[in-house]
Design an enzyme around this catalytic site. Structure first.
Site, short mmCIF file in Angstrom:
data_model
loop_
_atom_site.label_atom_id
_atom_site.label_comp_id
_atom_site.label_asym_id
_atom_site.label_seq_id
_atom_site.Cartn_x
_atom_site.Cartn_y
_atom_site.Cartn_z
N GLU A 1 0.81 -1.12 0.00
CA GLU A 1 0.02 -0.03 -0.07
C GLU A 1 0.86 1.21 -0.08
O GLU A 1 0.24 2.16 -0.57
CB GLU A 1 -1.15 -0.07 0.99
CG GLU A 1 -2.13 -0.98 1.07
CD GLU A 1 -1.79 -2.50 1.17
OE1 GLU A 1 -0.72 -2.75 1.58
OE2 GLU A 1 -2.66 -3.10 0.73
N HIS B 1 -10.97 -4.81 7.99
CA HIS B 1 -11.77 -4.72 6.70
C HIS B 1 -13.00 -3.80 7.02
O HIS B 1 -13.84 -3.72 6.21
CB HIS B 1 -12.53 -6.24 6.39
CG HIS B 1 -11.14 -7.07 5.80
ND1 HIS B 1 -10.22 -7.44 6.75
CD2 HIS B 1 -10.88 -7.32 4.73
CE1 HIS B 1 -9.61 -8.45 6.11
NE2 HIS B 1 -9.66 -8.09 4.75
C1 LIG Z 1 -1.54 -5.38 3.57
C2 LIG Z 1 -2.53 -6.10 2.83
N1 LIG Z 1 -3.24 -5.66 1.81
C3 LIG Z 1 -3.95 -6.23 1.21
C4 LIG Z 1 -4.85 -7.37 1.74
C5 LIG Z 1 -5.79 -7.88 0.80
N2 LIG Z 1 -5.52 -9.33 0.13
C6 LIG Z 1 -5.89 -10.23 1.05
S1 LIG Z 1 -5.36 -11.80 0.06
C7 LIG Z 1 -4.88 -10.63 -1.31
C8 LIG Z 1 -4.24 -11.34 -2.38
C9 LIG Z 1 -2.95 -12.19 -2.15
O1 LIG Z 1 -2.24 -12.67 -3.22
P1 LIG Z 1 -1.12 -13.59 -2.89
O2 LIG Z 1 0.00 -12.98 -2.04
O3 LIG Z 1 -0.63 -13.75 -4.27
O4 LIG Z 1 -1.56 -14.79 -2.21
P2 LIG Z 1 -2.57 -15.88 -2.80
O5 LIG Z 1 -3.58 -16.02 -1.82
O6 LIG Z 1 -3.12 -15.61 -4.05
O7 LIG Z 1 -1.85 -17.33 -2.76
C10 LIG Z 1 -4.91 -9.78 -0.91
C11 LIG Z 1 -4.39 -8.28 -1.62
C12 LIG Z 1 -4.29 -8.14 2.88
N3 LIG Z 1 -4.63 -8.93 3.38
N4 LIG Z 1 -3.12 -7.13 3.62
#
Ligand SMILES: Cc1ncc(C[n+]2csc(CCOP(=O)(O)OP(=O)(O)O)c2C)c(N)n1
Length: 326
Positions: free
Chosen positions: A60, A129
């Protein structure tokens, strides 16, 4: 005129702004291929290409920093933060750079960026959230803070935010994204970002709210009307700078005021409004200004979430109590 949900209205405004101005770019986590966590940016990358709709890493601070850099170089970036609880890394960029670029460069540079993020609880999500820390942002000089309460206002205010030469944090009421529909004409017309909206006129008590809490506040006004209490309801819409005159005009008429927000009580934006009324409108008051707010706790998980949020009953009780002073 088409009936749109609030998130569809945001998508429409983004598309409109991008079509009108090639300098407008959208960036954030999963905003491109995926269309955004709430689908606010769906279809934009197909329409405008990956150079104008950028998927960023999960960072972010990076999103807000990119926005500042792009804005300083003449673009009009619209960054998306997936949930308000993830906005805090952006505070460094917002406080130290975005909000003071104009001042620091004596007007040579401005920072026409928008940071959009969902605002508020009510979707049974875990912590991070459900935040509504708008007062924290409104405290930053040089930053505008906007919270629309309907599809029509989301469309018009987002266009205004994107066109504004200064940084705007645009807080979108999460639980209304798909819960409300309204007629939205894609006419490219912005709404003023310094005006409150009188939702309903009344002479007995002024109820002030913004964002998703407008729904409960309007329901409270309905319930009060059944008891013969005519509530005037104001949607503040823009918190910084907010429309003090509309608030004062209303309180001068009613003599009573209840401010409703779901953010925690202490230091919430309601305190600012109450102080302003004390400073500029004390002689018209017939009762103390009161606040119906969330509590000074972390927003609880799903089972207790509704207990945390200001209910229609709590608003009605506060408004009734204000009538007891004569
Ligand atoms: C600091 C933060 N920003 C945004 C999120 C929202 N978020 C939850 S899961 C996710 C996607 C994560 O993608 P990735 O790291 O590729 O892991 P995946 O779950 O796809 O294996 C996001 C953006 C979060 N949990 N924490």
């Amino acid at each position: 005129m088409p009936e749109l949900t609030l998130v569809e209205a945001i998508n429409l405004a983004l598309g409109r702004a991008m079509a009108d101005d090639p300098d407008v770019v959208v960036l954030g986590e999963d905003v491109g291929v995926n269309g955004g966590v709430f689908r606010a940016t769906v279809g934009l990358q197909e329409r405008f290409g990956p150079e104008r709709v950028l998927d960023t890493p999960l960072a972010e601070l990076l999103i807000s920093g990119l926005c500042v850099g792009m804005a300083a170089q003449g673009l009009k970036p619209v960054g998306e933060i997936q949930f308000m609880g993830f906005i805090y890394p952006c505070l460094d960029q917002l406080v130290n750079h975005a909000s003071r670029l104009r001042n620091r460069t004596q007007g040579r540079l401005t920072c026409p960026m928008v940071l959009r993020t969902p605002h508020g609880a009510g979707i049974r999500a875990p912590e991070h959230h459900s935040e509504s820390t708008e007062a924290m942002l409104a405290h930053i000089p040089g930053l505008r803070v906007v919270v629309p309460s309907s599809p029509e206002r989301a469309y018009g205010l987002l266009l205004a935010a994107i066109r504004d030469p200064d940084p705007v944090v645009f807080l979108e009421p999460t639980r209304l994204y798909r819960a409300v529909k309204g007629e939205v004409e894609d006419n490219g017309e912005a709404l003023p970002m310094d005006r409150a909206f009188v939702e309903r006129e009344g002479r007995d008590v002024t109820l002030i709210s913004w964002g998703a809490m407008l729904k409960e506040t309007m329901a409270a006004a309905d319930a009060l009307a059944d008891e013969g209490i005519a509530a005037e309801v104001i949607d503040l819409a823009t918190l910084k700078p907010y429309d003090e005159n509309t608030v004062l005009r209303s309180v001068t008429k009613t003599g009573r005021c209840v401010i409703v927000h779901e953010a925690a009580h202490t230091g919430g934006f309601g305190a600012e409004i109450a102080a302003m009324i004390a400073e500029r409108g004390l002689s018209s008051l017939l009762a103390p200004v009161t606040r119906v707010t969330g509590y000074d706790t972390i927003i609880p998980m799903a089972r207790l979430e509704q207990r945390y949020m200001p209910s229609v009953g709590r608003i009605v009780t506060a408004a009734r109590k204000a009538q007891q002073y004569n």
